[in-house]
Design an enzyme around this catalytic site. Structure first.
Site, PDB file in Angstrom:
ATOM      1  N   GLU A   1      34.720  41.173  35.139  1.00 18.82           N
ATOM      2  CA  GLU A   1      34.936  39.728  35.337  1.00 18.82           C
ATOM      3  C   GLU A   1      35.760  39.127  34.198  1.00 18.82           C
ATOM      4  O   GLU A   1      36.713  38.385  34.434  1.00 18.82           O
ATOM      5  CB  GLU A   1      33.596  38.982  35.426  1.00 18.82           C
ATOM      6  CG  GLU A   1      32.679  39.421  36.551  1.00 18.82           C
ATOM      7  CD  GLU A   1      33.249  39.238  37.939  1.00 18.82           C
ATOM      8  OE1 GLU A   1      34.282  38.568  38.084  1.00 18.82           O
ATOM      9  OE2 GLU A   1      32.668  39.789  38.886  1.00 18.82           O
TER      10      GLU A   1
ATOM     11  N   ASN B   1      39.599  37.743  34.536  1.00 18.13           N
ATOM     12  CA  ASN B   1      39.960  36.359  34.185  1.00 18.13           C
ATOM     13  C   ASN B   1      41.190  36.335  33.286  1.00 18.13           C
ATOM     14  O   ASN B   1      42.111  35.541  33.494  1.00 18.13           O
ATOM     15  CB  ASN B   1      38.801  35.676  33.455  1.00 18.13           C
ATOM     16  CG  ASN B   1      37.805  35.062  34.423  1.00 18.13           C
ATOM     17  OD1 ASN B   1      38.046  34.982  35.613  1.00 18.13           O
ATOM     18  ND2 ASN B   1      36.675  34.627  33.897  1.00 18.13           N
TER      19      ASN B   1
ATOM     20  N   ARG C   1      39.968  35.261  44.900  1.00 23.29           N
ATOM     21  CA  ARG C   1      39.060  34.883  43.821  1.00 23.29           C
ATOM     22  C   ARG C   1      37.932  34.048  44.412  1.00 23.29           C
ATOM     23  O   ARG C   1      38.163  33.206  45.270  1.00 23.29           O
ATOM     24  CB  ARG C   1      39.792  34.078  42.733  1.00 23.29           C
ATOM     25  CG  ARG C   1      41.088  34.694  42.240  1.00 23.29           C
ATOM     26  CD  ARG C   1      40.913  36.100  41.676  1.00 23.29           C
ATOM     27  NE  ARG C   1      39.883  36.154  40.660  1.00 23.29           N
ATOM     28  CZ  ARG C   1      39.027  37.155  40.531  1.00 23.29           C
ATOM     29  NH1 ARG C   1      39.053  38.169  41.358  1.00 23.29           N
ATOM     30  NH2 ARG C   1      38.123  37.135  39.582  1.00 23.29           N
TER      31      ARG C   1
END
Lengths: 149, 102
Positions: free
Chosen positions: A50, A54, A108
């Site tokens: 994660e 990002n 996303r």
């Protein structure tokens, strides 16, 4: 407040999506010295995925940039994972951490921070627009018999 | 090929294999959408038993499939997610929205 780490490793890679798998596997390999359970390894891989995604998706929207993965291990079995970029930064960190909030495209979900928070003991975010973002993940693993740092 | 589709008479099972992360999500989504749009399923089972890793990109994939199947009047089932994928989907509350077959 934190003591000196008993082990440390760093990796720098380009913000290419192919490196998401590389980064989470590297973190899992580093964590292996703690003799973690399969569930602990999976939690670490998921949270790293994660944080690195990002950086890859948001930090460098129109160019490739560098992402740093820093892994640290402390005496008390705490694993600290830093994911750092030198990209666009986050103007409003609280908003970015809100479940379902995303500025990304259709693949996303806006659940990245929620997943990091549910899988790690602590998630800290430092960011400055134009300077970059550092996400610090901490997880203290269960101590197992026979472990030697 | 990361998606395999079997079935007929508007009852389909699509099996996703390998890692479902941001790097692979778009491709997987496109393959699943093709399967849904081509078959207009009454029941669409997303079999995750061969998934080796899933992050929040998988949540987006599952939700998108769910919306697509529902829009065509079908029912969706998420089948046999391995422990890691199930934990991610449950952390997002997907199991309260979509029927899970453990």
């Amino acid at each position: 407040m934190k003591k000196t780490p008993i082990n440390e490793a760093e990796l720098t890679f380009l913000s290419r999506s192919a490196n998401e798998g590389f980064a989470r596997t590297a973190a899992a390999c580093f964590a292996a010295q703690l003799d973690p359970t399969l569930e602990e390894v999976n939690d670490i891989k998921t949270a790293v995925s994660e944080a690195v995604t990002n950086a890859i998706v948001h930090a460098y929207p129109d160019r490739l940039g560098k992402v740093l993965l820093r892994l640290r291990l402390y005496e008390d079995q705490t694993l600290e994972i830093q994911v750092r970029d030198w990209g666009v930064g986050i103007a409003d960190v609280e908003k970015a951490r809100t479940p379902l909030f995303t500025t990304g495209s259709e693949e996303r979900s806006g659940m990245g921070f929620t997943i990091m928070e549910s899988f790690m003991d602590q998630v800290r975010v430092r960011s400055a627009p134009g300077k970059g973002t550092t996400v610090v993940l901490r997880r203290t693993l269960a101590r197992r018999t026979g472990y030697r740092p | 090929m990361s998606v395999t589709c079997t079935g007929g008479d508007r009852v389909f099972t699509a099996s996703v294999s390998g890692e479902v992360d941001h790097h692979r999500a778009r491709r997987i989504m496109e393959e699943l959408e093709q399967a849904i749009d081509g078959g207009a399923p009454r029941q669409f089972t997303l079999d995750l038993s061969e998934v080796t890793f899933m992050d929040s990109s998988g949540i987006a994939v599952v939700l998108r499939v769910y919306r697509r199947v529902r829009a065509l009047g079908g029912e969706m089932i998420v089948a046999h997610p391995p422990a890691q994928a199930a934990k991610v989907l449950k952390a997002a509350g997907i199991d309260r929205l979509i029927r899970f077959l453990e």
